[in-house]
Design an enzyme around this catalytic site. Sequence first.
Site, PDB file in Angstrom:
ATOM      1  N   SER A 265      -9.248  16.741  -2.516  1.00 46.44           N
ATOM      2  CA  SER A 265      -8.191  16.051  -1.782  1.00 46.44           C
ATOM      3  C   SER A 265      -7.964  14.697  -2.406  1.00 46.44           C
ATOM      4  CB  SER A 265      -8.635  15.865  -0.340  1.00 46.44           C
ATOM      5  OG  SER A 265      -9.762  15.010  -0.332  1.00 46.44           O
ATOM      6  N   LYS A 266      -6.805  14.145  -2.083  1.00 42.55           N
ATOM      7  CA  LYS A 266      -6.433  12.831  -2.607  1.00 42.55           C
ATOM      8  C   LYS A 266      -7.478  11.775  -2.268  1.00 42.55           C
ATOM      9  CE  LYS A 266      -1.491  13.102  -2.449  1.00 42.55           C
ATOM     10  NZ  LYS A 266      -0.568  13.351  -1.457  1.00 42.55           N
ATOM     11  N   ARG A 267      -8.083  11.933  -1.103  1.00 40.59           N
ATOM     12  CA  ARG A 267      -8.990  10.893  -0.650  1.00 40.59           C
ATOM     13  C   ARG A 267     -10.222  10.783  -1.551  1.00 40.59           C
ATOM     14  NH1 ARG A 267     -11.671  11.422   3.731  1.00 40.59           N
ATOM     15  NH2 ARG A 267     -10.961  13.574   3.923  1.00 40.59           N
ATOM     16  N   LYS A 268     -10.750  11.928  -1.983  1.00 38.76           N
ATOM     17  CA  LYS A 268     -11.998  11.907  -2.742  1.00 38.76           C
ATOM     18  C   LYS A 268     -11.789  11.832  -4.238  1.00 38.76           C
ATOM     19  CE  LYS A 268     -15.083  13.089   0.683  1.00 38.76           C
ATOM     20  NZ  LYS A 268     -15.126  14.326   1.424  1.00 38.76           N
ATOM     21  N   ASN A 269     -10.702  12.393  -4.715  1.00 38.78           N
ATOM     22  CA  ASN A 269     -10.456  12.399  -6.147  1.00 38.78           C
ATOM     23  C   ASN A 269      -8.978  12.163  -6.380  1.00 38.78           C
ATOM     24  OD1 ASN A 269     -12.619  12.905  -8.009  1.00 38.78           O
ATOM     25  ND2 ASN A 269     -12.933  14.851  -6.961  1.00 38.78           N
TER      26      ASN A 269
END
Length: 497
Positions: A265-269
Amino acid sequence: MARNAAQKAWFVMSEVVRVRIAPSPTGKLHIGTARTALFNYLFAKKHEGKFIVRMEDTDRERSTDDFERDILDGLLWLGMPWDEGPEVGGPAEPYRQRDRAGIYQAFIDQLLESKAAYRCFCTPEELEQERAEQQAKKLPPRYSGKCRKLTADEAAAHEQAGKPFTVRFATPAGKVEFEDLIRGHVEFDGELFGDFVIVRSDGTPLFLLANVIDDHLMEITHVLRGEDHLSNAGKQILLAKALNLFSPEFGHFPLILNTDRSKMSKRKNPVAISDDYKAKGFLPEALVNFIALLGWSSGTDRELYSLGELIDEFQIERVGRSPSIFDLEKLTWMNGYYIRHLAIGDLANRAEVFITNPIIKQAALKSPEFHLQALSLVQERLKTLAEVEEQIEFFYQDPVYETALLIAKKSNRERTQKALTVALEAVGQLKELTLEQIELALRGAAKNAELADGELLWTVRVALSGRAASPGTFELIEVFGRDEALKRLKSGLKKLG
Ligand code: GLU
């Protein structure tokens, strides 16, 4: 549902492999889409087939031209031009679903006439209530099939009354089965799908239907896409059958996970090819190589592949089923590898956009030779192109550093002064500024002054670069030349007081 003999024969006869990616331009080119594109591209090239791009932009609210541009530019940047699609055209034009709106109605009519689909007049409120009731009974949410039971007269009456309707697929009872090129035998119980909507109340087909129709009209032989579409394949096989169309072969790639095994996901990567990778100084060669290994492996421990080598080596059978882990550290390592192997002129060209300091820009234009030398000294150390400016800054500006940095470990101020004094003398007397001569002179100076080599070399290197980590002392003197080297050594000595 096994493929029947006629269908099998058709696949054997249609010699040309035709694959596509069908991105929805509702976001920038995503790592996952880039992988789907790459595997399709490799599969097409390997089999001398066609790689097609189709924009699935029926969701007009969320689709934008900018996102489409970003996706197409990203594919080109990664080195995957398409044989048919937006901008290049092709025999199955047009390649944007918004321009194909007129094509779908005949297929929808066919489904309605054959009773494979029906109009559903249930209001959103009624559907919501149904869902709530199912939830309360802990049943999976599924349309009750209420409007399937309407008589022709009842349906006509609703229609005449101007009631809005969607079109639902009358999902046949029983199993749907297929052989997935990656996942092997797959089966779904049609019951599970319920009667899903295939046409919105505004008359536009949903992805599931438009996708089947377009794959048919574009003569797609293999649908290779992410695992999140696996159950859609079941629905699409049923739809194709109801329309009397051949289903293509399917292959579904495994999920991409973050290193903590959560869904990427955008949040982690970072996931956007343009903003998160291209703009951050990653090379397309590195990304292509890295992305290829998200699910595919050659079966050996070899990890480095050019795009051309991937075309030779790629086999869809070697795409695994287990999720692949997106390891940014590995990508960064690979990027460093590809940067180190660039010809110096190529590195300079690619690094140009990352150099924004006007002083460096002008100086680089004025003396390209010096610029290339500076770049070649830092090339080894670069992990991304975005680091170039920071790494070469000191070649163009007086180094800024704390005086204490001049003093090598286990040395002191006096010995450091001595090191600079003898180095100044040695460099001043050098006849030739070759690496060999520089080394000989500095080691000799250290010996005479009873300093350790490392002690003197550290001090000289810091005086030249202002950095704890930098290219080597001899190389720096060679590139700077005598005058600039002497100037920097003097100012180091002055700093020491
Ligand atoms: N528009 C769909 C998506 O972006 C395409 C899926 C497919 O390749 O069939 O996920």
